[in-house]
Design an enzyme around this catalytic site. Structure first.
Site, PDB file in Angstrom:
ATOM      1  CB  CYS A  10      -0.928  -0.007   1.214  1.00  0.00           C
ATOM      2  SG  CYS A  10      -0.048  -0.092   2.777  1.00  0.00           S
ATOM      3  CB  CYS A  13       4.214  -0.541   2.300  1.00  0.00           C
ATOM      4  SG  CYS A  13       2.730  -1.270   3.003  1.00  0.00           S
TER       5      CYS A  13
END
Lengths: 77, 323
Positions: A10, A13
């Site tokens: 995502c 991250c």
């Protein structure tokens, strides 16, 4: 030093990876940065909320993007 | 009761009539006033709610939830799972690891679903925006319905014994036991985490809030009174299911949908229909289903969607009758 970024990919991250690389560059610390996207490996660390960061196998943070100050502390210790 | 938001109305009036010099009793004045008041109120309540929930959240981690719920069955654990769903973080990229983590620790599938249903449905940002726009009473109804829906939905999934429709690899994963040092946080550190959360969430949703309030404001100022009561009123039984079906693809803009719904209620949309629409927007999201597809077979996803849809439609009718 082995830094693992645990996350399924995502935006948070990716942001975590960017900040870590930035701090490593600033501090000149040599470290291997690995992105772990495999859910099984993430769960092996006991992490359920991503992004998380593990340094040398020890989970330092889970569920939020760490700030630069914390990362600096972890890598220079 | 004293309206604690009176100062905001005062600011909105001052700006609309004196600073912008818009003549009162015009469509433009009604729209501008609505927009200023709503934007101020939503942002204030957003900041407060996110701060409070994030602060509580530093005590309630998914790791602890796993320990509390592991291996327990019974309606009270469905209720507990639903209530934990209100305060524990749940972003769509964490749904798979959370799901596996829960199932692996022996939390029954039904109890896990109680958590999975309520968690996105009752989130602090949606609650704050609802409170700011539609009012405290409807917000409390929304929260209670969200919890009841989670309990009911999860309970039905449990009754249907759908464990075999979970992807096989889920049961093989061993979850490690790493304790992230969360216990020793000082109040100041918890507050800092909560504050970071406020910045992050507000930073992400502000644009939707502005767009939603602006569209709501235009509708509020220009659409004729009662226009919706005519087409989507309580006597139109199709309105609730249509609202639910329309809500599903709109997930990412829930923060923008709430102020729009506020002005729709003002023009005669029944509250139950509005609540059903908002629940569909938050509980049944397409991206969420696609992510869950990694761990759930299509039969279970289908059952999940069906159970949640039917219960949301039922809730909509119920509140149309009650309110």
């Amino acid at each position: 030093m082995k830094i693992e970024i645990l996350g399924t990919g995502c935006p948070k991250c990716k942001k975590t990876k960017e900040i870590i690389e930035k701090v490593l560059k600033q501090t000149g610390v040599e470290a291997e940065v690995i992105k772990v996207e495999d859910v099984e490996k993430i769960l092996n660390y006991g992490v359920m909320v991503t992004p998380a960061v593990a340094i040398d196998g020890e989970v330092k943070v889970a569920g939020k993007v760490p700030d630069e100050k914390d990362i600096r502390k972890w890598v220079t210790q | 009761m004293v309206d604690i938001f009176y100062p905001l109305q005062w600011i909105a009036d001052k700006l609309t009539y004196e600073v912008f010099k818009i003549a009162p009793d015009t469509h433009l004045a009604a729209s501008v006033n609505f927009i200023i008041y709503d934007v101020l109120k939503i942002f204030i309540l957003l900041a407060i709610m996110i701060f409070v929930v994030s602060y509580i959240r530093t005590y309630v981690t998914p790791e602890k939830t796993r320990k509390v719920l592991g291996g327990r069955t019974g309606l009270q654990y469905h209720l507990l799972a639903s209530m934990l769903g209100v305060v524990t973080p749940f972003c769509s990229c964490s749904s798979v690891p959370l799901f596996i983590g829960f199932v692996e620790s022996g939390i029954p599938l039904g109890v896990t679903f109680s958590f999975l249903i309520t968690s996105p449905l009752v989130n602090e940002a949606a609650v704050a925006a609802l409170w700011a726009t539609i009012g405290l009473k409807v917000t409390l109804i929304y929260i209670v319905s969200g919890i009841v829906l989670g309990v009911f939905g999860g309970y039905v999934v449990g009754l249907l014994k759908m464990e075999k429709y979970v992807a096989d690899f889920v049961y093989k994963i061993k979850v490690g036991d790493q304790n992230i040092e969360q216990e020793s946080l000082k109040i100041k550190e918890r507050a800092a985490i909560a504050f970071d959360n406020v910045k992050e969430i507000v930073g992400k949703v502000w644009i939707y809030v502005i767009i939603g309030v602006t569209l709501g404001g235009i509708f509020h100022g220009y659409a004729p009174e009662g226009i919706l009561a005519q087409y989507a009123g309580k006597d139109n039984l199709l309105a609730v299911p249509i609202a639910v079906v329309m809500g599903v693809p709109l997930y990412s803009n829930v923060m923008g949908m709430i102020p729009i719904v506020e002005s729709l209620i003002g023009k005669g949309l029944p509250v139950g229909t509005a609540l059903a629409f908002l629940m569909a927007v938050t509980a049944l999201s397409l991206p969420e289903m696609i992510i869950l597809k990694k761990v759930l077979k299509k039969e279970l996803i289908g059952a999940f969607v069906l159970i949640v849809t039917v219960s949301i439609i039922f809730t909509g009718y119920l509140f149309n009758i009650l309110l």
